[in-house]
Scaffold this motif. Sequence first.
Motif, PDB file in Angstrom:
ATOM      1  N   GLY B 157      -3.255 -10.200 -34.493  1.00 58.61           N
ATOM      2  CA  GLY B 157      -3.118  -9.480 -33.225  1.00 58.61           C
ATOM      3  C   GLY B 157      -3.410  -7.996 -33.297  1.00 58.61           C
ATOM      4  N   GLU B 158      -3.815  -7.496 -34.458  1.00 52.01           N
ATOM      5  CA  GLU B 158      -4.073  -6.059 -34.571  1.00 52.01           C
ATOM      6  C   GLU B 158      -5.215  -5.625 -33.663  1.00 52.01           C
ATOM      7  OE1 GLU B 158      -4.836  -4.843 -38.539  1.00 52.01           O
ATOM      8  OE2 GLU B 158      -2.954  -5.717 -39.209  1.00 52.01           O
ATOM      9  N   PHE B 159      -5.040  -4.439 -33.087  1.00 54.16           N
ATOM     10  CA  PHE B 159      -6.117  -3.944 -32.226  1.00 54.16           C
ATOM     11  C   PHE B 159      -6.400  -2.462 -32.494  1.00 54.16           C
ATOM     12  CE2 PHE B 159      -7.471  -1.948 -28.191  1.00 54.16           C
ATOM     13  CZ  PHE B 159      -8.699  -2.569 -28.069  1.00 54.16           C
ATOM     14  N   GLY B 160      -5.413  -1.631 -32.169  1.00 56.30           N
ATOM     15  CA  GLY B 160      -5.637  -0.183 -32.230  1.00 56.30           C
ATOM     16  C   GLY B 160      -6.083   0.318 -33.573  1.00 56.30           C
ATOM     17  N   VAL B 161      -5.379  -0.104 -34.599  1.00 53.23           N
ATOM     18  CA  VAL B 161      -5.659   0.437 -35.928  1.00 53.23           C
ATOM     19  C   VAL B 161      -7.031  -0.034 -36.440  1.00 53.23           C
ATOM     20  CG1 VAL B 161      -4.453  -1.363 -37.267  1.00 53.23           C
ATOM     21  CG2 VAL B 161      -4.605   0.930 -38.164  1.00 53.23           C
ATOM     22  N   VAL B 162      -7.377  -1.315 -36.145  1.00 49.24           N
ATOM     23  CA  VAL B 162      -8.671  -1.806 -36.638  1.00 49.24           C
ATOM     24  C   VAL B 162      -9.827  -1.208 -35.823  1.00 49.24           C
ATOM     25  CG1 VAL B 162      -7.867  -3.961 -37.699  1.00 49.24           C
ATOM     26  CG2 VAL B 162      -8.460  -3.966 -35.303  1.00 49.24           C
ATOM     27  N   LEU B 163      -9.559  -0.953 -34.552  1.00 46.32           N
ATOM     28  CA  LEU B 163     -10.608  -0.348 -33.728  1.00 46.32           C
ATOM     29  C   LEU B 163     -10.917   1.070 -34.209  1.00 46.32           C
ATOM     30  CD1 LEU B 163     -12.426  -0.713 -31.205  1.00 46.32           C
ATOM     31  CD2 LEU B 163     -10.620   0.363 -29.862  1.00 46.32           C
ATOM     32  N   MET B 164      -9.842   1.798 -34.570  1.00 51.19           N
ATOM     33  CA  MET B 164     -10.024   3.183 -35.006  1.00 51.19           C
ATOM     34  C   MET B 164     -10.797   3.275 -36.317  1.00 51.19           C
ATOM     35  SD  MET B 164      -8.706   5.295 -32.811  1.00 51.19           S
ATOM     36  CE  MET B 164      -8.183   6.835 -33.469  1.00 51.19           C
ATOM     37  N   ILE B 165     -10.426   2.450 -37.275  1.00 46.67           N
ATOM     38  CA  ILE B 165     -11.067   2.593 -38.590  1.00 46.67           C
ATOM     39  C   ILE B 165     -12.317   1.730 -38.722  1.00 46.67           C
ATOM     40  CG2 ILE B 165      -9.746   0.819 -39.870  1.00 46.67           C
ATOM     41  CD1 ILE B 165      -9.665   2.953 -42.184  1.00 46.67           C
ATOM     42  N   GLY B 166     -12.379   0.629 -37.950  1.00 49.20           N
ATOM     43  CA  GLY B 166     -13.507  -0.302 -38.122  1.00 49.20           C
ATOM     44  C   GLY B 166     -14.541  -0.235 -37.024  1.00 49.20           C
ATOM     45  N   GLY B 167     -14.114   0.236 -35.855  1.00 48.12           N
ATOM     46  CA  GLY B 167     -15.050   0.225 -34.728  1.00 48.12           C
ATOM     47  C   GLY B 167     -15.271  -1.187 -34.214  1.00 48.12           C
ATOM     48  N   ASN B 168     -16.493  -1.435 -33.721  1.00 46.64           N
ATOM     49  CA  ASN B 168     -16.756  -2.732 -33.082  1.00 46.64           C
ATOM     50  C   ASN B 168     -18.141  -3.217 -33.521  1.00 46.64           C
ATOM     51  OD1 ASN B 168     -16.961  -4.888 -31.365  1.00 46.64           O
ATOM     52  ND2 ASN B 168     -17.048  -3.690 -29.468  1.00 46.64           N
ATOM     53  N   ILE B 169     -18.271  -3.485 -34.840  1.00 42.75           N
ATOM     54  CA  ILE B 169     -19.574  -3.897 -35.374  1.00 42.75           C
ATOM     55  C   ILE B 169     -19.577  -5.421 -35.499  1.00 42.75           C
ATOM     56  CG2 ILE B 169     -21.233  -3.650 -37.271  1.00 42.75           C
ATOM     57  CD1 ILE B 169     -19.674  -1.045 -38.023  1.00 42.75           C
ATOM     58  N   PRO B 170     -20.424  -6.115 -34.721  1.00 43.22           N
ATOM     59  CA  PRO B 170     -20.428  -7.581 -34.767  1.00 43.22           C
ATOM     60  C   PRO B 170     -20.653  -8.095 -36.192  1.00 43.22           C
ATOM     61  CG  PRO B 170     -21.765  -6.807 -32.943  1.00 43.22           C
ATOM     62  CD  PRO B 170     -21.398  -5.600 -33.742  1.00 43.22           C
ATOM     63  N   GLY B 171     -19.832  -9.051 -36.592  1.00 46.08           N
ATOM     64  CA  GLY B 171     -19.964  -9.671 -37.917  1.00 46.08           C
ATOM     65  C   GLY B 171     -19.361  -8.864 -39.038  1.00 46.08           C
ATOM     66  N   VAL B 172     -19.025  -7.605 -38.773  1.00 52.12           N
ATOM     67  CA  VAL B 172     -18.477  -6.755 -39.839  1.00 52.12           C
ATOM     68  C   VAL B 172     -17.026  -6.356 -39.530  1.00 52.12           C
ATOM     69  CG1 VAL B 172     -18.774  -4.618 -41.179  1.00 52.12           C
ATOM     70  CG2 VAL B 172     -20.771  -5.852 -40.336  1.00 52.12           C
ATOM     71  N   THR B 173     -16.839  -5.769 -38.353  1.00 54.49           N
ATOM     72  CA  THR B 173     -15.489  -5.297 -37.999  1.00 54.49           C
ATOM     73  C   THR B 173     -15.036  -5.790 -36.625  1.00 54.49           C
ATOM     74  OG1 THR B 173     -16.347  -3.275 -36.994  1.00 54.49           O
ATOM     75  CG2 THR B 173     -15.802  -3.175 -39.357  1.00 54.49           C
ATOM     76  N   ARG B 174     -15.848  -6.578 -35.971  1.00 54.79           N
ATOM     77  CA  ARG B 174     -15.497  -7.000 -34.614  1.00 54.79           C
ATOM     78  C   ARG B 174     -14.582  -8.233 -34.678  1.00 54.79           C
ATOM     79  NH1 ARG B 174     -18.820  -9.846 -30.087  1.00 54.79           N
ATOM     80  NH2 ARG B 174     -18.005  -8.788 -28.230  1.00 54.79           N
ATOM     81  N   VAL B 175     -13.268  -7.970 -34.747  1.00 49.69           N
ATOM     82  CA  VAL B 175     -12.296  -9.066 -34.836  1.00 49.69           C
ATOM     83  C   VAL B 175     -12.004  -9.582 -33.422  1.00 49.69           C
ATOM     84  CG1 VAL B 175     -11.261  -8.335 -37.001  1.00 49.69           C
ATOM     85  CG2 VAL B 175     -10.402  -7.400 -34.851  1.00 49.69           C
ATOM     86  N   ALA B 176     -11.231 -10.667 -33.313  1.00 48.20           N
ATOM     87  CA  ALA B 176     -11.031 -11.352 -32.028  1.00 48.20           C
ATOM     88  C   ALA B 176     -10.390 -10.454 -30.973  1.00 48.20           C
ATOM     89  CB  ALA B 176     -10.199 -12.605 -32.242  1.00 48.20           C
ATOM     90  N   SER B 177      -9.379  -9.660 -31.402  1.00 43.17           N
ATOM     91  CA  SER B 177      -8.697  -8.814 -30.409  1.00 43.17           C
ATOM     92  C   SER B 177      -9.671  -7.797 -29.810  1.00 43.17           C
ATOM     93  CB  SER B 177      -7.511  -8.101 -31.061  1.00 43.17           C
ATOM     94  OG  SER B 177      -7.964  -7.321 -32.144  1.00 43.17           O
ATOM     95  N   ILE B 178     -10.595  -7.312 -30.620  1.00 40.02           N
ATOM     96  CA  ILE B 178     -11.599  -6.358 -30.112  1.00 40.02           C
ATOM     97  C   ILE B 178     -12.617  -7.097 -29.235  1.00 40.02           C
ATOM     98  CG2 ILE B 178     -13.481  -4.789 -30.810  1.00 40.02           C
ATOM     99  CD1 ILE B 178     -11.724  -4.050 -33.227  1.00 40.02           C
ATOM    100  N   ALA B 179     -12.935  -8.343 -29.617  1.00 39.50           N
ATOM    101  CA  ALA B 179     -13.862  -9.144 -28.807  1.00 39.50           C
ATOM    102  C   ALA B 179     -13.283  -9.391 -27.412  1.00 39.50           C
ATOM    103  CB  ALA B 179     -14.159 -10.467 -29.512  1.00 39.50           C
ATOM    104  N   VAL B 180     -11.946  -9.585 -27.335  1.00 44.51           N
ATOM    105  CA  VAL B 180     -11.287  -9.772 -26.031  1.00 44.51           C
ATOM    106  C   VAL B 180     -11.473  -8.510 -25.183  1.00 44.51           C
ATOM    107  CG1 VAL B 180      -9.058 -10.061 -24.851  1.00 44.51           C
ATOM    108  CG2 VAL B 180      -9.569 -11.410 -26.899  1.00 44.51           C
ATOM    109  N   TYR B 181     -11.185  -7.379 -25.787  1.00 51.11           N
ATOM    110  CA  TYR B 181     -11.294  -6.088 -25.085  1.00 51.11           C
ATOM    111  C   TYR B 181     -12.735  -5.858 -24.626  1.00 51.11           C
ATOM    112  CZ  TYR B 181     -11.141  -1.027 -24.382  1.00 51.11           C
ATOM    113  OH  TYR B 181     -11.237   0.237 -23.853  1.00 51.11           O
ATOM    114  N   ASP B 182     -13.655  -6.148 -25.538  1.00 56.97           N
ATOM    115  CA  ASP B 182     -15.074  -5.956 -25.257  1.00 56.97           C
ATOM    116  C   ASP B 182     -15.539  -6.832 -24.083  1.00 56.97           C
ATOM    117  OD1 ASP B 182     -17.207  -4.439 -26.111  1.00 56.97           O
ATOM    118  OD2 ASP B 182     -18.111  -6.116 -27.209  1.00 56.97           O
TER     119      ASP B 182
END
Lengths: 205, 223
Positions: B157-182
């Motif tokens: 369920g992590e969102f904020g912390v992974v978005l800050m350090i990982g951004g939103n790179i498909p296949g690399v850092t785009r986890v499910a919670s970020i995909a929902v937001y996107d």
Amino acid sequence: MIAVDIEKKLKAHNGLQMLRIKKVFVPGSITRITGPSGAGKTTLLKMIAGLITPDSGSIKANSISWFEAAQNIDLSPQQRRVGFVFQDYALFPNMTVKQHLEYATNDAEWITRLLKTGGLDNFTGHKPNHLSGGQQQRLAILRALAIKPKLILMDEPFSALDLKMKSALIKDLQIIFTELGATTLIVSHNPQELDGVTGDELEIG
Amino acid sequence: MDLQPIWLTLKLAAVTTLILLLVALPLAWWLSKKRSLAKIIIEAIITMPLVLPPSVLGFYLLLAFSPQRGLGHWLQQTFNVQFVFSFPGLVLASVIYSMPFMISPVKSAFQQLPASLSQASYTLGKTRWQTLWHVLLPNIKPSLLTAAVLTFAHTLGEFGVVLMIGGNIPGVTRVASIAVYDAVEQMNYTAANNYSLVLFAITFVMVLSVFIYNKYQAKSPLE
């Protein structure tokens, strides 16, 4: 010979009280330790076993210093290898009767003999929560003996046993104590419990 | 539905849980023993992610591991490792962020074991590590499972912390919670709903399983 000359401040309901013990335990002897609740009987056993550190003094076993406050000597419980029977048994809930003994020793013959002595040879696969209070207490005694200790410290070891089981077990244990050449200290509240068994008595408090 | 964010999330949660099991067990054991000022301070630091906004933690991790400065620069130059906008960065952030979920139940389980269990093992000549492995860990299994599942579920369920350090790179850092937001940002509510349902189902089944398992162990699931 176990020579104890130690001091330890104990917390009591009315503040701090000083526990002072000076006593020599003759090799092969069985000593009964008595005293009111909170006097420090369990603390004394744990200090001898290396589980609690005295404030000052010394503990010597056959001229080897186990504890010497002045010289900063304090051997670990692993180095002292004392057979200890805990008042709350301290059995391992994850282990069966046999595993308790196998954890302590690799000597299969000795394990078989201990199981027979404690009347637990038909319960080898049982875990502590499937044993009666008396069986648990016997297992705690057998586990302490499994390492073939030269010093055995027992904290109320027979409190959960019925009279018949108690006298039979004590008789068998005496034979084992003699075989091991072990010095034994037994904390007991019941004055009659160890009649004819102990040769010496230490009263605390 | 693109399943990549789901797989990435599961991979992140599994790696994080595994690392935390290795790191947190000895740490929780150490913390469960006698209190000292150092331990209290360390425990407070470990607990901080529970109360700190995830974006704050993410922001400081971003600063710390930025390849343009200090530690991040040194890591890049020396080991050619980059934590920012990379999967290892997500793992690092998740380990820090989920640490209290692993440490707390395990520490309290260790504390609830009678001291005489360790003492009995020591008198049998066993070392601290033998005692930990053969006596203590097997007797806190329900709490260990609870901690592992909570850590895994929390990482999902992590969102904020992974978005800050990982951004939103498909296949690399785009986890499910970020995909929902996107997906919501793009008004694609069907995709957002699909990701959300999968996350909900996975976490619900996991938490329910732990509650059922612990019920038969006669322990509180949140112990």
